[in-house]
Design a protein around this motif. Structure first.
Motif, short mmCIF file in Angstrom:
data_model
loop_
_atom_site.label_atom_id
_atom_site.label_comp_id
_atom_site.label_asym_id
_atom_site.label_seq_id
_atom_site.Cartn_x
_atom_site.Cartn_y
_atom_site.Cartn_z
N GLY A 77 0.81 -1.20 0.00
CA GLY A 77 0.00 0.00 0.00
C GLY A 77 0.85 1.25 0.00
O GLY A 77 2.07 1.21 0.00
N GLU A 88 4.89 -4.18 3.91
CA GLU A 88 3.74 -4.73 3.19
C GLU A 88 4.16 -5.44 1.90
O GLU A 88 3.33 -5.63 1.01
N SER A 174 -4.21 -1.70 1.75
CA SER A 174 -4.65 -0.31 1.58
C SER A 174 -4.86 -0.01 0.09
O SER A 174 -5.76 -0.57 -0.53
N TYR A 200 -6.94 -4.21 5.00
CA TYR A 200 -7.43 -2.84 5.16
C TYR A 200 -7.52 -2.13 3.80
O TYR A 200 -6.88 -1.12 3.54
N TRP A 202 -8.56 0.01 0.54
CA TRP A 202 -9.07 1.37 0.30
C TRP A 202 -10.26 1.24 -0.65
O TRP A 202 -10.16 1.45 -1.84
N CYS A 222 -8.75 -6.27 8.62
CA CYS A 222 -8.76 -4.85 8.93
C CYS A 222 -8.80 -4.69 10.44
O CYS A 222 -8.89 -5.67 11.19
N ASP A 226 -9.12 1.60 12.53
CA ASP A 226 -8.41 2.17 11.38
C ASP A 226 -8.73 3.66 11.28
O ASP A 226 -9.89 4.05 11.10
N LEU A 230 -11.57 2.71 7.30
CA LEU A 230 -11.68 1.61 6.34
C LEU A 230 -12.34 0.37 6.92
O LEU A 230 -12.57 -0.60 6.20
N HIS A 258 -3.96 1.66 11.05
CA HIS A 258 -3.82 1.49 9.60
C HIS A 258 -2.36 1.25 9.26
O HIS A 258 -1.46 1.81 9.89
N GLY A 259 -2.14 0.44 8.25
CA GLY A 259 -0.78 0.22 7.77
C GLY A 259 0.07 -0.63 8.67
O GLY A 259 1.29 -0.51 8.66
#
Length: 291
Positions: A77, A88, A174, A200, A202, A222, A226, A230, A258-259
């Motif tokens: 992402g 990731e 993402s 997670y 987008w 997820c 978040d 998301l 997130h991430g």
């Protein structure tokens, strides 16, 4: 259509080695042009290594020492402004390789930016979030096309790599999750993934969507907290598959943010990749690697 080039290349990052890099065929878009060279660097903002200004789509190939036939294409992402290439991407490959799974980290085309795309998206998210959507809109179809080209490459070359052409997964984080779902909504029989793992994802950038009649099995991952909101679109995605009678599962962690990728946060979400592996075993997409 550009010719496919096979390049021998070795990447050493935290003892992670990609045996080769494959340039994917692609069609140019005259409306999207890159004036800054592709760059890999450590982002202090995201506290991880990133890649920006990808103009030529490629696969970093991480072959398992004892391949069990399963392969996963991984799309990192980064808001389509960058790729979180380690947390990731390559770190995911390292973990899955130990399970006998061959991994292809996808460097898909990104929004053309200056020398620090991460700084740009960070600034725009605060000062002009609408601009992000304007810059992403013409690029996302190119990124999705790169994802489809990646599946074509893996399936075409599966036999040469001791891979099962019917056990090809697509995992994306993402913005890479948006690429994952874009692939899922646009595949043909030849480039259909056998299973998908949007992490997670987008989904708000995707707009309205319809669950394919022959939709592949899906695992959604997820966290409820978040900060980009998301969680609900991820749950909606799971429910869309469930409502349409498609094979699906979901791990929604209470905390994780997130991430999180392969970062260690001492939270239950740290174990997401083990949960993915158990799901893949349960569904028959992989087998236990030889000891």
């Amino acid at each position: 259509m550009k010719r496919l080039i096979l390049l021998t290349c070795i990447f050493t990052s935290m003892n992670i080695i990609a045996q080769k890099m494959v340039e994917l065929p692609f069609e140019s878009d005259p409306n999207v042009n890159w004036s800054t060279a592709e760059k890999e660097y450590y982002s202090d903002i995201w506290e991880t290594k990133v890649v920006t200004n990808v103009a030529i789509p490629r696969l970093e190939v991480f072959e398992a020492d004892q391949p069990n036939g399963t392969s996963v294409i991984v799309a990192p992402g980064g808001g389509l402004y960058g790729l979180s290439i380690e947390s990731e991407g390559r770190d995911v490959a390292k973990w899955l390789n130990k399970k006998g799974i061959t991994v292809f980290v996808l460097k898909y085309r990104l929004v053309p930016t200056g020398v620090d795309g991460i700084q740009e998206i960070s600034d725009e998210s605060v000062n002009n979030p609408v601009k992000i959507g304007e810059r992403v809109t013409p690029v996302l179809p190119l990124s999705i096309a790169d994802g489809l080209a990646a599946i074509t490459y893996v399936r075409t070359n599966a036999a040469d790599m001791n891979l099962n052409p019917n056990k090809i997964g697509f995992m994306g984080f993402s913005a890479g999750g948006a690429v994952t779902m874009g692939v899922t909504f646009n595949y043909t029989a030849a480039n259909k993934p056998n299973f998908i793992v949007p992490v997670y994802p987008w989904m708000t950038v995707m707009g309205e969507y319809t669950v394919p009649k022959d939709a592949p099995p899906m695992l959604v991952i997820c966290a409820s907290d978040d900060p980009l909101g998301l969680a609900k679109p991820s749950a909606d995605l799971y429910l869309a598959w469930l409502t349409n009678g498609k094979s699906t599962a979901m791990h929604m962690y209470s905390k994780g943010g997130h991430g999180f990728g392969m970062k260690t946060q001492n939270l239950a979400s740290d174990d997401w990749i083990s949960q993915f592996y158990q799901w893949a075993l349960t569904e028959g997409f992989t087998i236990v690697a030889n000891k």
